[in-house]
Design a protein around this motif. Structure first.
Motif, PDB file in Angstrom:
ATOM      1  N   LEU A 408     -18.916 -60.693  36.791  1.00  0.00           N
ATOM      2  CA  LEU A 408     -18.170 -60.310  37.986  1.00  0.00           C
ATOM      3  C   LEU A 408     -17.127 -61.370  38.329  1.00  0.00           C
ATOM      4  O   LEU A 408     -17.378 -62.560  38.189  1.00  0.00           O
ATOM      5  N   GLN A 409     -15.962 -60.921  38.783  1.00  0.00           N
ATOM      6  CA  GLN A 409     -14.942 -61.844  39.242  1.00  0.00           C
ATOM      7  C   GLN A 409     -14.097 -61.175  40.317  1.00  0.00           C
ATOM      8  O   GLN A 409     -13.442 -60.174  40.072  1.00  0.00           O
ATOM      9  N   GLU A 410     -14.132 -61.751  41.518  1.00  0.00           N
ATOM     10  CA  GLU A 410     -13.307 -61.233  42.606  1.00  0.00           C
ATOM     11  C   GLU A 410     -11.845 -61.508  42.291  1.00  0.00           C
ATOM     12  O   GLU A 410     -11.487 -62.581  41.829  1.00  0.00           O
ATOM     13  N   ASP A 411     -10.969 -60.524  42.531  1.00  0.00           N
ATOM     14  CA  ASP A 411      -9.551 -60.659  42.188  1.00  0.00           C
ATOM     15  C   ASP A 411      -8.739 -59.837  43.186  1.00  0.00           C
ATOM     16  O   ASP A 411      -8.806 -58.606  43.211  1.00  0.00           O
ATOM     17  N   THR A 412      -7.964 -60.524  44.017  1.00  0.00           N
ATOM     18  CA  THR A 412      -7.179 -59.829  45.043  1.00  0.00           C
ATOM     19  C   THR A 412      -6.074 -58.956  44.450  1.00  0.00           C
ATOM     20  O   THR A 412      -5.513 -58.106  45.137  1.00  0.00           O
ATOM     21  N   ALA A 413      -5.760 -59.172  43.146  1.00  0.00           N
ATOM     22  CA  ALA A 413      -4.723 -58.366  42.509  1.00  0.00           C
ATOM     23  C   ALA A 413      -5.215 -56.969  42.145  1.00  0.00           C
ATOM     24  O   ALA A 413      -4.412 -56.068  41.866  1.00  0.00           O
ATOM     25  N   VAL A 414      -6.522 -56.750  42.150  1.00  0.00           N
ATOM     26  CA  VAL A 414      -7.083 -55.432  41.840  1.00  0.00           C
ATOM     27  C   VAL A 414      -6.947 -54.542  43.074  1.00  0.00           C
ATOM     28  O   VAL A 414      -7.318 -54.946  44.180  1.00  0.00           O
ATOM     29  N   PRO A 415      -6.421 -53.330  42.918  1.00  0.00           N
ATOM     30  CA  PRO A 415      -6.259 -52.438  44.074  1.00  0.00           C
ATOM     31  C   PRO A 415      -7.598 -52.135  44.744  1.00  0.00           C
ATOM     32  O   PRO A 415      -8.619 -51.968  44.070  1.00  0.00           O
ATOM     33  N   ALA A 416      -7.592 -52.075  46.050  1.00  0.00           N
ATOM     34  CA  ALA A 416      -8.811 -51.723  46.781  1.00  0.00           C
ATOM     35  C   ALA A 416      -9.277 -50.340  46.360  1.00  0.00           C
ATOM     36  O   ALA A 416      -8.470 -49.427  46.155  1.00  0.00           O
ATOM     37  N   GLY A 417     -10.587 -50.173  46.222  1.00  0.00           N
ATOM     38  CA  GLY A 417     -11.148 -48.884  45.845  1.00  0.00           C
ATOM     39  C   GLY A 417     -11.207 -48.647  44.351  1.00  0.00           C
ATOM     40  O   GLY A 417     -11.670 -47.592  43.913  1.00  0.00           O
ATOM     41  N   ARG A 418     -10.752 -49.624  43.541  1.00  0.00           N
ATOM     42  CA  ARG A 418     -10.798 -49.487  42.084  1.00  0.00           C
ATOM     43  C   ARG A 418     -11.429 -50.748  41.498  1.00  0.00           C
ATOM     44  O   ARG A 418     -11.446 -51.814  42.131  1.00  0.00           O
ATOM     45  N   VAL A 419     -11.929 -50.629  40.288  1.00  0.00           N
ATOM     46  CA  VAL A 419     -12.510 -51.772  39.582  1.00  0.00           C
ATOM     47  C   VAL A 419     -11.836 -51.874  38.223  1.00  0.00           C
ATOM     48  O   VAL A 419     -11.602 -50.855  37.555  1.00  0.00           O
ATOM     49  N   SER A 420     -11.501 -53.092  37.809  1.00  0.00           N
ATOM     50  CA  SER A 420     -10.888 -53.319  36.496  1.00  0.00           C
ATOM     51  C   SER A 420     -11.930 -53.884  35.544  1.00  0.00           C
ATOM     52  O   SER A 420     -12.577 -54.890  35.848  1.00  0.00           O
ATOM     53  N   LEU A 421     -12.102 -53.247  34.398  1.00  0.00           N
ATOM     54  CA  LEU A 421     -12.999 -53.734  33.353  1.00  0.00           C
ATOM     55  C   LEU A 421     -12.147 -54.248  32.208  1.00  0.00           C
ATOM     56  O   LEU A 421     -11.436 -53.482  31.563  1.00  0.00           O
ATOM     57  N   ILE A 422     -12.197 -55.557  31.968  1.00  0.00           N
ATOM     58  CA  ILE A 422     -11.449 -56.165  30.863  1.00  0.00           C
ATOM     59  C   ILE A 422     -12.432 -56.445  29.739  1.00  0.00           C
ATOM     60  O   ILE A 422     -13.364 -57.236  29.900  1.00  0.00           O
ATOM     61  N   LEU A 423     -12.243 -55.786  28.623  1.00  0.00           N
ATOM     62  CA  LEU A 423     -13.188 -55.866  27.510  1.00  0.00           C
ATOM     63  C   LEU A 423     -12.958 -57.126  26.692  1.00  0.00           C
ATOM     64  O   LEU A 423     -11.840 -57.451  26.320  1.00  0.00           O
ATOM     65  N   GLY A 424     -14.052 -57.838  26.397  1.00  0.00           N
ATOM     66  CA  GLY A 424     -13.995 -59.010  25.538  1.00  0.00           C
ATOM     67  C   GLY A 424     -14.461 -58.691  24.137  1.00  0.00           C
ATOM     68  O   GLY A 424     -14.923 -57.575  23.854  1.00  0.00           O
ATOM     69  N   THR A 425     -14.345 -59.661  23.237  1.00  0.00           N
ATOM     70  CA  THR A 425     -14.714 -59.435  21.836  1.00  0.00           C
ATOM     71  C   THR A 425     -16.207 -59.163  21.664  1.00  0.00           C
ATOM     72  O   THR A 425     -16.628 -58.598  20.654  1.00  0.00           O
ATOM     73  N   SER A 426     -17.030 -59.563  22.652  1.00  0.00           N
ATOM     74  CA  SER A 426     -18.472 -59.323  22.548  1.00  0.00           C
ATOM     75  C   SER A 426     -18.859 -57.905  22.968  1.00  0.00           C
ATOM     76  O   SER A 426     -20.016 -57.510  22.810  1.00  0.00           O
ATOM     77  N   PHE A 427     -17.888 -57.122  23.498  1.00  0.00           N
ATOM     78  CA  PHE A 427     -18.201 -55.778  23.988  1.00  0.00           C
ATOM     79  C   PHE A 427     -18.525 -54.821  22.845  1.00  0.00           C
ATOM     80  O   PHE A 427     -17.835 -54.792  21.818  1.00  0.00           O
ATOM     81  N   LYS A 428     -19.566 -54.042  23.039  1.00  0.00           N
ATOM     82  CA  LYS A 428     -19.951 -52.985  22.106  1.00  0.00           C
ATOM     83  C   LYS A 428     -20.042 -51.678  22.894  1.00  0.00           C
ATOM     84  O   LYS A 428     -20.837 -51.573  23.839  1.00  0.00           O
ATOM     85  N   ALA A 429     -19.228 -50.682  22.507  1.00  0.00           N
ATOM     86  CA  ALA A 429     -19.229 -49.413  23.237  1.00  0.00           C
ATOM     87  C   ALA A 429     -20.613 -48.787  23.253  1.00  0.00           C
ATOM     88  O   ALA A 429     -21.008 -48.151  24.235  1.00  0.00           O
ATOM     89  N   SER A 430     -21.372 -48.987  22.175  1.00  0.00           N
ATOM     90  CA  SER A 430     -22.709 -48.390  22.081  1.00  0.00           C
ATOM     91  C   SER A 430     -23.682 -48.982  23.083  1.00  0.00           C
ATOM     92  O   SER A 430     -24.747 -48.419  23.337  1.00  0.00           O
ATOM     93  N   ALA A 431     -23.325 -50.144  23.673  1.00  0.00           N
ATOM     94  CA  ALA A 431     -24.235 -50.812  24.609  1.00  0.00           C
ATOM     95  C   ALA A 431     -24.078 -50.306  26.036  1.00  0.00           C
ATOM     96  O   ALA A 431     -24.883 -50.642  26.908  1.00  0.00           O
ATOM     97  N   VAL A 432     -23.031 -49.494  26.299  1.00  0.00           N
ATOM     98  CA  VAL A 432     -22.810 -48.988  27.652  1.00  0.00           C
ATOM     99  C   VAL A 432     -23.976 -48.090  28.064  1.00  0.00           C
ATOM    100  O   VAL A 432     -24.416 -47.234  27.299  1.00  0.00           O
ATOM    101  N   VAL A 433     -24.493 -48.315  29.280  1.00  0.00           N
ATOM    102  CA  VAL A 433     -25.635 -47.538  29.759  1.00  0.00           C
ATOM    103  C   VAL A 433     -25.269 -46.859  31.071  1.00  0.00           C
ATOM    104  O   VAL A 433     -24.301 -47.231  31.734  1.00  0.00           O
TER     105      VAL A 433
END
Length: 483
Positions: A408-433
């Motif tokens: 988690l990282q608070e960021d005032t640049a993200v529009p209110a009411g939305r969440v930004s997910l920035i994918l890193g190299t460790s991300f695996k789509a199959s791991a999403v639950v």
């Protein structure tokens, strides 16, 4: 740092075996003591029965014959590893790591990296810096240098650790020209020289200092396994050598007695997952909005880690143990916002073609409202980040629950009411639950680097896994290991 804890444990083993005041006096006399000047402006005392130990792994080269000097490296002492051992009155223990590159305010010196505090003013200034940062009073100071670390590993007869392969197939975590670590995927039996290189490496690791902290935490469990093994306990020569190495390598403040060290060792001896937690303060790499360049570095300070005061306050509050406050650290809360009420914008921060699209598909199946999929323009990330506007932490926690290993990282640049997910190299789509939600819970700290994940996998007496009898892949060999 791991050997510091092993030294305390080994001293406890011998003391509880031979007993007697003579043994206490003898081993207590071998420990180097220093006088601290901390002044009167310090945090309030914790509740009765709560103690806080500052454990420091120093990169001092004293006693090494300049063996570890590097080209361009400073010769002054720095705190290579800093850890707070919080012994709560309720019987639980929390081990909190402070990344060495955290940008903090050092009393009397302005902003600088945490590890420079001991260079500028010795252990006293390091303690004052930690107390200023945390508002937690340090009761005891314990440190060990490189020479002591090495000698205690050798006294144990070596320690076994486990390393896993990097997701990108490179071998940068198996060889580091700076620390001189050389290893292999799977189990590695380390002598003192190799152990020192192993716990000091951060170049070539996917998550730099955070992976180094995870290595140190794994090493603690491996050391405990070795220190309590029959081969050590039943060998008087090895046991005596270990205790001599441990007590001779430690430096403590003059107010810390052998009984204080024994109290810490007694708590650490159990190492059960329900009694001890390994955590790391919540920090993040600077963003362009915070003045960082494309490499995430700040002018004047270089590569540092920043902390959000609000997130840090939530993280530390349960550890202060002040009278009238609950001293039990609660688990990270379950998400309270359903996935269907969360809109997520997905960014590819891994430079892997098609990754954002795959993630968007998985998140849609998990019930999220998925917005745009874009390329992250601020460099390549290793761990995925969940960024949110202040006030949207509930929605952010739901996304974090759906993407294991994200931060988690608070960021005032993200529009209110939305969440930004920035994918890193460790991300695996199959791991999403698909996250499950619960009723609103009390506020708690966001999962930190090496925090919740490390806590759930806190090393125990069985912290070093043995290889399967018929492995098929490197991932099978290294299940549960660290990079």
């Amino acid at each position: 740092m791991a050997l510091l804890l092993a030294g305390l444990l080994s001293a406890l083993i011998l003391l509880t075996t031979v007993g007697g005041w003579t043994a206490y006096e003898y081993f207590g006399a071998q420990i180097h003591r220093i006088r601290l000047g901390l002044g009167d402006d310090r945090p309030a005392d914790a509740v009765s029965g709560t103690r806080n130990y500052l454990l420091v792994g120093s990169d001092s080269r004293a006693g090494t014959g300049n063996e570890y000097q590097r080209q361009g490296a400073v010769t002054d002492e720095r705190s290579d590893t800093t850890m707070l051992a919080h012994l709560d009155a309720d019987g639980t223990t929390t081990m909190v790591s402070f990344p060495r590159d955290t940008l903090v305010r050092i009393p009397g010196h302005g902003r600088a990296k945490l590890n420079s505090a001991i260079t500028l003013g010795g252990p006293s200034l390091l303690i004052r810096t930690i107390e200023s940062l945390t508002d937690i009073k340090i009761d005891h100071y314990v440190s060990i240098d490189l020479a002591g670390f090495k000698s205690m590993t050798d006294a144990l007869g070596g320690v076994t650790v486990c390393v896993k392969a990097l997701p990108d197939g490179s071998r940068s975590n198996l060889y580091d020209p700076w620390s001189q670590w050389r290893g292999r995927v799977g189990e590695n039996r380390l002598n003192g020289e190799q152990a020192l290189a192993f716990v000091r490496q951060r170049h070539g690791l996917p998550d730099n200092d955070f992976d180094r902290i995870r290595r140190q935490q794994q090493f603690i469990g491996a050391v405990f396994t070795q220190a309590t093994s029959t081969g050590v306990l039943a060998n008087p020569v090895r046991l005596e050598s270990l205790v001599h190495a441990a007590t001779g390598a430690l430096t403590v403040d003059d107010g810390t007695s052998i009984n204080d060290l024994r109290a810490l060792a007694t708590r650490l001896r159990g190492m059960s997952a329900d009694q001890i937690r390994f955590e790391t303060i919540p920090v993040h790499t600077p963003t362009p909005a915070e003045g960082a360049n494309a490499l995430g570095e700040l002018p004047r300070f270089g590569a540092v880690q920043l902390y959000d005061p609000i997130a840090l306050e939530k993280f530390l509050a349960p550890l202060r143990g002040r009278p009238g406050r609950s001293t039990t650290r609660s688990a990270s809360p379950s998400p309270t916002v359903p996935a269907s009420a969360v809109t997520v914008d997905v960014y590819n921060g891994a430079s892997i073609s098609g990754l954002a699209g795959s993630a968007a598909t998985r998140l849609t199946r998990a019930g999220f409202q998925v917005g745009s999929s874009r390329t992250w323009s601020h460099g390549t990330l290793t761990a995925s980040q969940v960024r949110y506007h202040p006030g949207d932490v509930g929605a952010a926690r739901t996304v974090q629950a759906a993407v294991p290993g994200s931060r988690l990282q608070e960021d005032t640049a993200v529009p209110a009411g939305r969440v930004s997910l920035i994918l890193g190299t460790s991300f695996k789509a199959s791991a999403v639950v698909t996250p499950s939600t619960s009723a609103p819970a009390s506020a708690s700290a966001p999962a930190s680097a090496g925090g919740a994940a490390a806590a759930s996998a806190a090393p125990s007496a069985a912290a070093v896994p043995s290889a399967p009898s018929a492995p098929e892949t490197a991932s099978e060999i290294t299940s549960g290991c660290t990079y």
